[in-house]
Structures are given as C-alpha cells and as structure tokens.
Design a protein around this motif. Structure first.
Motif, PDB file in Angstrom:
ATOM      1  N   ILE A  40      -7.950  -1.180   2.577  1.00  0.00           N
ATOM      2  CA  ILE A  40      -7.000  -1.955   3.112  1.00  0.00           C
ATOM      3  C   ILE A  40      -5.946  -0.658   3.179  1.00  0.00           C
ATOM      4  CG2 ILE A  40      -5.135  -3.320   3.092  1.00  0.00           C
ATOM      5  CD1 ILE A  40      -6.797  -5.489   1.726  1.00  0.00           C
ATOM      6  N   ARG A  41      -5.403  -0.684   4.630  1.00  0.00           N
ATOM      7  CA  ARG A  41      -4.328   0.436   4.829  1.00  0.00           C
ATOM      8  C   ARG A  41      -3.192  -0.186   5.525  1.00  0.00           C
ATOM      9  NH1 ARG A  41      -7.461   4.935   7.942  1.00  0.00           N
ATOM     10  NH2 ARG A  41      -5.797   6.386   7.723  1.00  0.00           N
ATOM     11  N   TRP A  42      -1.855   0.330   5.367  1.00  0.00           N
ATOM     12  CA  TRP A  42      -0.823  -0.459   5.780  1.00  0.00           C
ATOM     13  C   TRP A  42      -0.339   0.716   6.909  1.00  0.00           C
ATOM     14  CZ3 TRP A  42       1.147  -5.000   5.393  1.00  0.00           C
ATOM     15  CH2 TRP A  42       0.880  -5.935   4.348  1.00  0.00           C
ATOM     16  N   PHE A  43       0.454   0.006   8.037  1.00  0.00           N
ATOM     17  CA  PHE A  43       0.855   0.967   9.094  1.00  0.00           C
ATOM     18  C   PHE A  43       2.134   0.205   9.525  1.00  0.00           C
ATOM     19  CE2 PHE A  43      -3.247   2.054   9.144  1.00  0.00           C
ATOM     20  CZ  PHE A  43      -3.495   3.426   9.625  1.00  0.00           C
TER      21      PHE A  43
ATOM     22  N   LYS B 264       0.398  -0.889  -3.460  1.00  0.00           N
ATOM     23  CA  LYS B 264      -0.427  -1.478  -4.593  1.00  0.00           C
ATOM     24  C   LYS B 264      -1.620  -2.043  -4.028  1.00  0.00           C
ATOM     25  CE  LYS B 264       3.681  -2.982  -7.130  1.00  0.00           C
ATOM     26  NZ  LYS B 264       4.354  -4.075  -7.791  1.00  0.00           N
ATOM     27  N   TYR B 265      -2.819  -1.904  -4.677  1.00  0.00           N
ATOM     28  CA  TYR B 265      -4.181  -2.126  -4.348  1.00  0.00           C
ATOM     29  C   TYR B 265      -4.970  -3.083  -5.528  1.00  0.00           C
ATOM     30  CZ  TYR B 265      -8.913  -1.566  -2.141  1.00  0.00           C
ATOM     31  OH  TYR B 265     -10.182  -1.853  -1.870  1.00  0.00           O
TER      32      TYR B 265
ATOM     33  N   LEU C 215       5.338  -7.884   1.442  1.00  0.00           N
ATOM     34  CA  LEU C 215       4.226  -8.231   2.323  1.00  0.00           C
ATOM     35  C   LEU C 215       2.911  -7.868   1.806  1.00  0.00           C
ATOM     36  CD1 LEU C 215       5.682  -7.082   5.634  1.00  0.00           C
ATOM     37  CD2 LEU C 215       6.012  -9.256   4.507  1.00  0.00           C
ATOM     38  N   THR C 216       2.042  -9.208   1.703  1.00  0.00           N
ATOM     39  CA  THR C 216       0.622  -8.895   1.134  1.00  0.00           C
ATOM     40  C   THR C 216      -0.565  -9.220   2.105  1.00  0.00           C
ATOM     41  OG1 THR C 216       1.375  -9.925  -1.138  1.00  0.00           O
ATOM     42  CG2 THR C 216      -0.712  -9.856  -0.898  1.00  0.00           C
TER      43      THR C 216
ATOM     44  N   VAL D  59     -10.299  -8.441  -1.712  1.00  0.00           N
ATOM     45  CA  VAL D  59      -9.351  -7.245  -1.786  1.00  0.00           C
ATOM     46  C   VAL D  59      -7.905  -7.581  -1.332  1.00  0.00           C
ATOM     47  CG1 VAL D  59      -8.965  -4.736  -1.303  1.00  0.00           C
ATOM     48  CG2 VAL D  59     -11.314  -5.732  -1.499  1.00  0.00           C
ATOM     49  N   SER D  60      -6.623  -7.183  -1.933  1.00  0.00           N
ATOM     50  CA  SER D  60      -5.482  -7.435  -1.609  1.00  0.00           C
ATOM     51  C   SER D  60      -4.816  -6.303  -1.793  1.00  0.00           C
ATOM     52  CB  SER D  60      -4.958  -8.709  -2.213  1.00  0.00           C
ATOM     53  OG  SER D  60      -4.856  -8.443  -3.635  1.00  0.00           O
TER      54      SER D  60
END
Length: 453
Positions: A157-160, A170-171, A144-145, A184-185
């Motif tokens: 960017i932060r994932w939850f 990855k950033y 998922l991007t 930013v991805s």
C-alpha cells in the motif's frame, strides 16, 4: 556351463541398450503460477517413449488423467493433448485450494515421476479509505486508514496527495482466517491545513496479480478555516480630486459573508462619496479629510479576520513645462546688449593770491567728482550688472584715492614754503601794517639767510 565369447558379447550389448532406453524415458514438467479464478495448464513431456503410459495426479494423489482417459470427475479439468511423448491438461477457475504439487508419472520399471508446483495468487480486494469525517477544522489531526484483504502474497500500500507520494506511514499485515491470504492496512496521520482543502488523497494497492494495473481508492479533503483578508488599492499615488477603489480580497471555508468597511475605528464619514459595492470601497473626489486608516473585516462561521490600509491623499502634481534638450555637441552663442550711462564731473580750481609788494602767492586746489548711481542701468541682466558694477566701483575707488593723494602732496609743497618770505605779515589787519611788519622782519630774514650761509 560356460558361455561362448560371442554369446556373452551379445548379452552385454542388450543390457546396454536397455539401460540407455531407460535413461531416455524420463518425464519433464514446469512449475505454474496462475491468478485465482484463472486457468492453469499442466504439461508433461517424454523425449523417448516406447509406448509407456503417462499419468497426472493432484496434490491429494488423486489421478486426474491416465493417458487420454479422465479419472477424476471434475468439470474444471480438461484434456489438452495426449500422446506417447506428451500429456497436457488444463484446470479452469482455479481456486486457492488448487494450489500444491502435481505429479506426472511415467510407468516404466521402476516408475519415474516429475513434480510441478501450482501457485495460485490471491487478488487483493479494492481498497477502502476510512477515518475521514467531513468537514475537518483547520489544525485538527486526521487519521486516514486504507485497508485491503484477500491478497496472496501480502499486497503493498502506498499513499499519495495530489499525485505526490507521502512517506513515513504505518503499515500492518494480518493473515486471514483461511490461512492462505492476507489483510493489509496502512494509516496516514497528519494535521489539517487550509492548503489541504480540495486536495485528493489516494491509496494505491500494488500486487503481482494485478498485471501492473494497481487498485486505487481516493478521498477529497474538505477543510474549514477562518478567512484571510487582503486590501488592494487601485492607485499607488492618490491625489486630491481623483477617485480610488479599495478591494477587499477574502478567502475562507465556508466563504466569508459580505465584508465590513470602517474608517479610523468608526463608520464611513461620507456615504455619498464613499460607496461600498460588494467587496469594493470607492471614494470619489479625494481630499485631505479622507486621510486615515481604512479597515476591512471578513467573517464566516469559523471565525473572523481583518486587515488595514492607510490612505494618504497627496497634493495635485504641478504641471511641468516642456523643456528643450540641447545635444552635447551643439554650441550656442548668446549676445546681450547693455546700455550703460555714466556721468563724471571733475573740476579743479586753483586759487592764487598775491600779497601786495612782497609778491607773496598762495594756491588752493579743489576737486569734485560726481558719479551717477550705477543702478539706473536699464536692460541689464543679473550676472552682467554685477560684473559691470564691480568694475565701475573699482575704477571710482582707485580714481578717488589718486586724487586725494595728489591733493595732499601739492598742499604740503606749495602752502607754507612759498609764503615763508612774508612770514609775520599774515596776521596784519590791513596792507599797510603787513608792509611794516614785513619790513621789520627783513633783518631777521637776512640774519637767517646769513645763518644758513
């Protein structure tokens, strides 16, 4: 030409006042940060001003305002306040191109200036999550991007997953074509699991321009997986004559089709007693023939799964009689009456014979002991009967031994010794012969008598 001392003193005093006034006339400004699309206020102040003009100019050195007079035709620029001590202007709908160094000038001799830097923050666009193709099979890898553009400086960017932050992602940061903002991805890589079905994956973008209100994109995961099966019994100790219900719990995505029940690898042998209702198998009037292995099988488009249950039917439990518990401090006395009948007959007969003229005697003693059977006792309990029987046996045995020993003792002392004087007459056929034999033996007797003297 020589100046008088008083005139020279007045000249130095005037120069000092001019220098002091010039040092007090200095413009003061502050840097300004504003979000793109917002309004920036630029203020220039002078503590001491002797009617000297103030001016604001943009990074391109274009005059915006000279005192209260507008010099640049830009509807976004407005005068806020103009006086000898302050000149304030506002710039609305600020764009990224408005960023730069603005100058406030105080027209003294020489001209004094102060710089104010205007920083414009680029607001990141709402993030988007890509790479999810619904549905995903269990065990497949997912990428998922999350991407956002237009941030200045670059956003974070932060994932939850279900409000739990995911690390090790990855950033990537790239500069936009305008060379002012950034794209930013971030990529989240993981393997799909059945526990992820229905989970909410969130991508959160943090930036100083958002005023502590992050932008969030969400994606609900849909994972397809084979069924999981479990059998639950309504009874942990089934007995003959009872009923039992076996429930087949199955979970899967998609939801499994109706389950299939079998016994020992074949169909259910007694459909009248073994009834399937949905996921339940009910067996009525259990008996030993119902013992065996029952299998539940669930199937969905992804695959199938099954589990087994071994049924053992137990015998009907015996009904226990109620018992009375006697407290430990209670003393109980039990009295048992036993009727014992014992008949003992003992007879002793002494026979004495006297042989004619010699006065010879012979005695014979006979004894008889009779004892009734002790087992004829009536109303005797087990432990009392054994005890009494043992005592009676010992008494009888001791009595018999005593009588036998006494009889043997009397026989040895009264038999041969008392008839010794008639020795030789015992074998006579009649009394006359016995007397003659006795008389013929008197000499020998006397000889023996003399011999002993």
């Amino acid at each position: 030409m020589r100046l008088r001392p008083s005139a020279l003193l007045r000249f130095y005093s005037l120069c000092g006042l001019l220098i002091q006034g010039s040092q007090g006339q200095f413009p003061l400004t502050q840097n300004v940060t504003v979000v793109e699309g917002g309004t920036a206020n630029l203020t220039c102040r002078v503590d001491q001003n002797d009617n000297t003009s103030l001016q604001w100019s943009n990074p391109a050195q274009q005059t915006l305002y000279f005192d209260d007079k507008k010099a640049l035709r830009d509807n976004r620029i407005e005068l806020v306040r103009a006086s000898w001590h302050e000149l304030s202007i506002s710039v609305s709908d600020v764009s990224l191109s408005d960023e730069g160094q603005y100058t406030c000038s105080l027209f003294t001799m020489p001209v004094k200036t102060s710089k104010a830097f205007l920083t414009v923050l680029g607001v990141p666009e709402k993030p988007q999550i890509s790479g999810f193709a619904s549905p995903v099979m269990e065990g497949e890898r997912m990428q998922l991007t999350c991407k956002t553009s237009g941030s200045k400086p670059a956003a974070d960017i932060r994932w939850f997953k279900n409000d739990r932050e995911i690390k090790d992602v990855k950033y990537l940061k790239e500069e936009d074509a305008n060379r002012r903002t950034f794209t930013v991805s971030s990529t989240l890589d993981f393997r799909a699991d059945r526990s992820d079905d229905g989970a909410v994956v969130s991508c959160r973008v943090d930036h100083e321009s958002l005023n502590s209100t992050p932008q969030i994109a969400r994606q609900i995961l849909e994972i397809h997986y084979t069924p999981s099966v479990k059998i639950i019994s309504s009874s942990s100790w089934p007995e003959e004559g009872q009923s039992i219900v076996l429930t087949c719990e199955s979970k899967g995505k998609p939801l499994p089709e109706p389950v299939l029940w079998t016994k020992d690898g074949g169909e259910l042998p007694d459909p009248e007693r073994m009834v399937v209702n949905g996921r339940d198998l009910r067996i009525s009037f259990l008996n030993k023939t119902d013992n065996g292995t029952y299998r539940c099988e669930a199937t969905n488009p992804i695959g199938q799964n099954s589990t087994e249950y071994v049924l053992i039917v137990h015998d009907v439990s015996n009904t226990l009689l109620p018992t009375t518990v006697i407290p430990s401090l209670t003393t109980a006395t039990v009295t048992t009456t036993v009727a014992l009948t014992t008949s003992t007959a003992t007879s002793a007969t002494a026979i004495s014979t006297r042989d004619g003229a010699l006065g010879h005697r012979k005695t014979v003693i006979m004894s008889t002991l009779e004892l009734e059977d002790p087992n004829a006792l009536a109303g005797q309990t087990g432990p009392d009967h054994a005890l009494i029987g043992g005592i009676v046996a010992v008494v009888v045995f001791v009595t018999l031994c005593s009588i036998i020993l006494l009889g043997r003792y009397l026989a040895r002392h009264k038999g041969t010794y008392l008839t010794n004087e008639a020795k030789g007459a015992e074998d006579a056929p009649d009394a006359d012969t016995a007397i003659i034999n006795a008389e013929g033996s008197q000499v020998n007797a006397e000889e023996k008598k003399e011999y002993f003297i």
